[in-house]
Design a protein around this motif. Structure first.
Motif, short mmCIF file in Angstrom:
data_model
loop_
_atom_site.label_atom_id
_atom_site.label_comp_id
_atom_site.label_asym_id
_atom_site.label_seq_id
_atom_site.Cartn_x
_atom_site.Cartn_y
_atom_site.Cartn_z
N VAL A 1 -7.23 8.88 2.00
CA VAL A 1 -7.39 8.06 0.85
C VAL A 1 -6.09 7.96 -0.14
O VAL A 1 -5.39 6.82 -0.50
N GLY A 2 -5.54 9.17 -0.47
CA GLY A 2 -4.19 9.19 -1.03
C GLY A 2 -3.15 8.64 -0.24
O GLY A 2 -2.36 7.87 -0.78
N SER A 3 -3.03 8.64 1.01
CA SER A 3 -2.02 8.16 1.78
C SER A 3 -1.99 6.66 1.64
O SER A 3 -0.89 5.98 1.73
N ILE A 4 -3.17 6.04 2.01
CA ILE A 4 -3.41 4.70 1.76
C ILE A 4 -2.98 4.25 0.48
O ILE A 4 -2.47 3.07 0.41
N MET A 5 -3.37 4.88 -0.50
CA MET A 5 -2.84 4.42 -1.95
C MET A 5 -1.51 4.47 -2.04
O MET A 5 -0.99 3.40 -2.97
N VAL A 6 -0.86 5.56 -1.61
CA VAL A 6 0.66 5.60 -1.65
C VAL A 6 1.36 4.52 -0.97
O VAL A 6 2.09 3.92 -1.36
N TRP A 7 0.82 4.39 0.33
CA TRP A 7 1.40 2.90 0.91
C TRP A 7 1.19 1.62 0.01
O TRP A 7 2.15 1.03 0.17
N ILE A 8 0.02 1.47 -0.35
CA ILE A 8 -0.38 0.21 -1.02
C ILE A 8 0.87 0.14 -2.23
O ILE A 8 1.46 -0.86 -2.49
N MET A 9 1.04 1.36 -3.16
CA MET A 9 2.08 1.11 -3.88
C MET A 9 3.34 0.93 -3.68
O MET A 9 4.21 0.10 -4.30
N LEU A 10 3.70 1.48 -2.46
CA LEU A 10 5.08 1.36 -1.87
C LEU A 10 5.29 -0.19 -1.56
O LEU A 10 6.51 -0.72 -1.47
N VAL A 11 4.28 -0.61 -0.60
CA VAL A 11 4.48 -1.80 -0.21
C VAL A 11 4.03 -3.29 -0.81
O VAL A 11 4.63 -4.26 -0.80
N VAL A 12 3.12 -2.75 -1.85
CA VAL A 12 2.91 -3.95 -2.54
C VAL A 12 3.32 -4.01 -4.04
O VAL A 12 3.92 -4.80 -4.56
#
Length: 314
Positions: free
Chosen positions: A89-100
């Protein structure tokens, strides 16, 4: 049993076993034809029980043995489930922050033309890389996973990986505890059921899940064939704790090897449960700190230049 079983393949196997027994085949030989459900350990114990006329006691030991193994495995898996979920969940959240999120504020930074802090520039470069080359990262992960799996299947790779698992901090001790517990309980169950010591060691070495410990048990088997005790090669290997080798040596001398091995297994099961509980208690806050810290750094890298721009505008 056939009527009670819901698993289709197991129901089919039990039906075949019943037919083979009706034809005059021994129960153990009938089970041996279905290795998917009945392991070498299971078949050999049933065979010993049939030969000694103690099949009921052997099946009861098998039941207790299997329940304990399943309980221990479920305990470890349940303890690792929550940290693994938090990591995903944390990895997905960080990915969304970086990409979006980051690309949307980049245009604001560019419009002001201010010199950005170094950590914000690093964040922008990382975001741009993930946007433009996410496919390369995906390929790298897939190829890396395939290469690691292929390397681990080779004898040298398997030996290196198993050695690493025994020496890695924190988790290495847990792997060793689980393996020794499994060794002691399996060997005790086989010996108590009347399986000869050489055959029991042959079966036990396959349940350890570690090639280094596998070789140690093979050496113990060869030592017995040459007239030595089980404990001596275990001591020489350095892979088994002194308390284990001492209790095995005492059990051999006193003729109570099965009881001593069972005592070792119970003690190590308790250690595994205590260590898993401790690791779970530590991993949960550590995962929260890791995810929260990473998210906080990203937010700081975004908000810090925005606050400076706000002061510049005022």
């Amino acid at each position: 049993l056939i009527d009670q079983t819901e698993h289709v393949d197991l129901k089919r196997s039990l039906t075949t076993v019943r037919e083979r027994v009706n034809e005059g085949t021994s129960f153990a030989d009938a089970l041996k034809e279905h290795p998917k459900f009945f392991s070498d350990l299971y078949v050999n114990m049933v065979h010993a029980g049939e030969q000694a006329g103690t099949l009921e006691q052997v099946l009861e030991r098998l039941s207790d043995f299997t329940e304990r193994q399943v309980k221990l495995r479920n305990k470890v898996m349940a303890a690792m489930a929550y940290p693994a979920f938090m990591l995903v969940v944390g990895s997905i959240m960080v990915w969304i922050m970086l990409v979006v999120v980051v690309p949307k504020v980049m245009s604001i930074f560019e419009s002001f033309g201010e010199v950005l802090p170094w950590y914000t520039r690093v964040l922008i470069v990382l975001s741009s890389f993930l946007q433009g080359y996410w496919w390369a990262l995906l390929i790298l992960v897939v190829v890396g996973s395939w290469g690691f799996t292929a390397w681990k299947r080779r004898p040298r790779g398997r030996a290196s990986w198993d050695a690493f698992k025994l020496t890695v901090p924190i988790f290495g001790r847990l792997v060793r505890l689980v393996a020794i517990s499994r060794f002691a309980r399996t060997l005790s169950t086989l010996l108590a059921s009347g399986v000869p010591i050489m055959r029991a060691l042959d079966i036990t070495k396959h349940v350890l899940g570690n090639i280094l410990l596998f070789k140690v048990v093979e050496e113990a088997r060869d030592s017995i064939r040459e007239g030595e005790s089980i404990a001596d090669p275990l001591v020489r290997s350095g892979k088994f704790d002194p308390i284990v080798t001492h209790m095995i040596a005492i059990g051999e001398k006193s003729g109570q090897l099965e009881e001593m091995l069972l005592t070792v297994a119970d003690a190590y099961d308790s250690q595994v449960e205590a260590r898993v509980d401790t690791m779970t208690a530590l991993l949960e806050p550590l995962m929260i700190l890791l995810i929260g810290g990473t998210s906080g750094l990203i937010i700081m890298a975004i908000l810090s230049p925005l606050m400076r721009m706000n002061q510049f505008v005022q």
